[in-house]
Design an enzyme around this catalytic site. Structure first.
Site, mmCIF file in Angstrom:
data_model
loop_
_atom_site.group_PDB
_atom_site.id
_atom_site.type_symbol
_atom_site.label_atom_id
_atom_site.label_comp_id
_atom_site.label_asym_id
_atom_site.label_seq_id
_atom_site.Cartn_x
_atom_site.Cartn_y
_atom_site.Cartn_z
ATOM 1 N N VAL A 9 0.932 -1.200 -0.042
ATOM 2 C CA VAL A 9 -0.141 0.052 -0.122
ATOM 3 C C VAL A 9 0.885 1.267 -0.195
ATOM 4 C CG1 VAL A 9 -1.974 -1.174 1.121
ATOM 5 C CG2 VAL A 9 -0.350 -0.301 2.458
ATOM 6 N N SER A 10 0.762 2.249 -0.835
ATOM 7 C CA SER A 10 1.492 3.416 -1.177
ATOM 8 C C SER A 10 1.003 4.656 -0.316
ATOM 9 C CB SER A 10 1.729 3.433 -2.446
ATOM 10 O OG SER A 10 0.548 3.745 -3.216
ATOM 11 N N THR A 11 -0.309 4.494 -0.080
ATOM 12 C CA THR A 11 -0.866 5.838 0.540
ATOM 13 C C THR A 11 -1.612 5.510 1.741
ATOM 14 O OG1 THR A 11 -2.943 5.646 -0.363
ATOM 15 C CG2 THR A 11 -1.236 6.802 -1.850
ATOM 16 N N GLN A 14 -5.018 3.761 1.615
ATOM 17 C CA GLN A 14 -5.057 2.400 1.174
ATOM 18 C C GLN A 14 -5.019 1.565 2.644
ATOM 19 O OE1 GLN A 14 -1.935 1.821 -1.480
ATOM 20 N NE2 GLN A 14 -3.376 2.457 -3.287
#
Length: 210
Positions: A9-11, A14
């Protein structure tokens, strides 16, 4: 033999839990979850991520690696293709939650192997293309938001960052609007708006700092 779910998950919008529920809902019985949080799939290859590098140490012949889609492994064509082929050489099977794709090195038939490798290349290229399209849409959305911010913010978006990215992914994969609505929990109208004007969709999230 074990089944390992890899999550990236990058943010902050998320969540790892969402990807785990998706995998379980698709019928996967996960023995262990390995997650990288706040890590970009564009700028950081899998082998250099804090948890991604664990996969190369823990996965053995006969194990299964599950990912939501190949873009969780990375958003770079070379990285994704090299990673999948390396795991296949080690006897690891890679499966995706979306579309139920299976990649392994079991086949000895050259034609089947060629079809498999072509599919891997296509999926990896799609992941990179989506990342590039998203980046351009974000730039356009942010610029658009700045131009309009002084006037008004407009109606608050009915979708989150995670839902917007999920809609884009599924649209790129050719999923129907009805299937996307069921997967994301959004209305068909919201999905049509995202499909017809991705820049404005980004702008709405930017205006509301979402």
């Amino acid at each position: 033999m074990q089944t390992v779910l890899y999550i990236r998950v990058s943010t902050t919008e998320q969540t790892s839990e969402h990807q785990l529920k998706q995998a379980q809902g698709a019928g996967f019985k996960v023995d262990e979850v390995v997650a990288d949080v706040g890590v970009s799939g564009v700028t950081t290859v899998l082998a250099e991520r804090p948890q991604g590098k664990r996969l190369f140490d823990m996965l053995r012949r006969g194990d299964t690696l599950v990912v939501r889609w190949v873009d969780r492994l990375g958003r770079n064509y070379a990285d994704v293709t090299d990673t999948i082929r390396e795991f296949m050489r080690r006897g690891v099977t890679i499966k995706t939650v979306i579309n139920g794709l299976v990649f392994d090195g079991a086949t000895a038939d050259p034609m089947q192997a060629a079809v498999r490798d072509a599919l891997i290349a296509f999926m990896a290229a799609t992941a990179q293309a989506q990342a590039e399209a998203t980046r351009e849409a974000q730039k356009a959305g942010i610029a658009h938001a700045k131009d309009r911010e002084a006037a008004y913010r407009g109606r608050k978006p009915s979708y989150s960052r995670e839902q917007l990215e999920a809609v884009r992914d599924l649209l790129a994969q050719g999923a129907s609007v009805s299937a996307i609505a069921k997967e994301t929990g959004l209305s068909r109208q919201s999905i049509y708006r995202i499909q017809e004007n991705p820049a404005e969709s980004e702008a709405a999230l930017a205006r509301w700092a979402a």
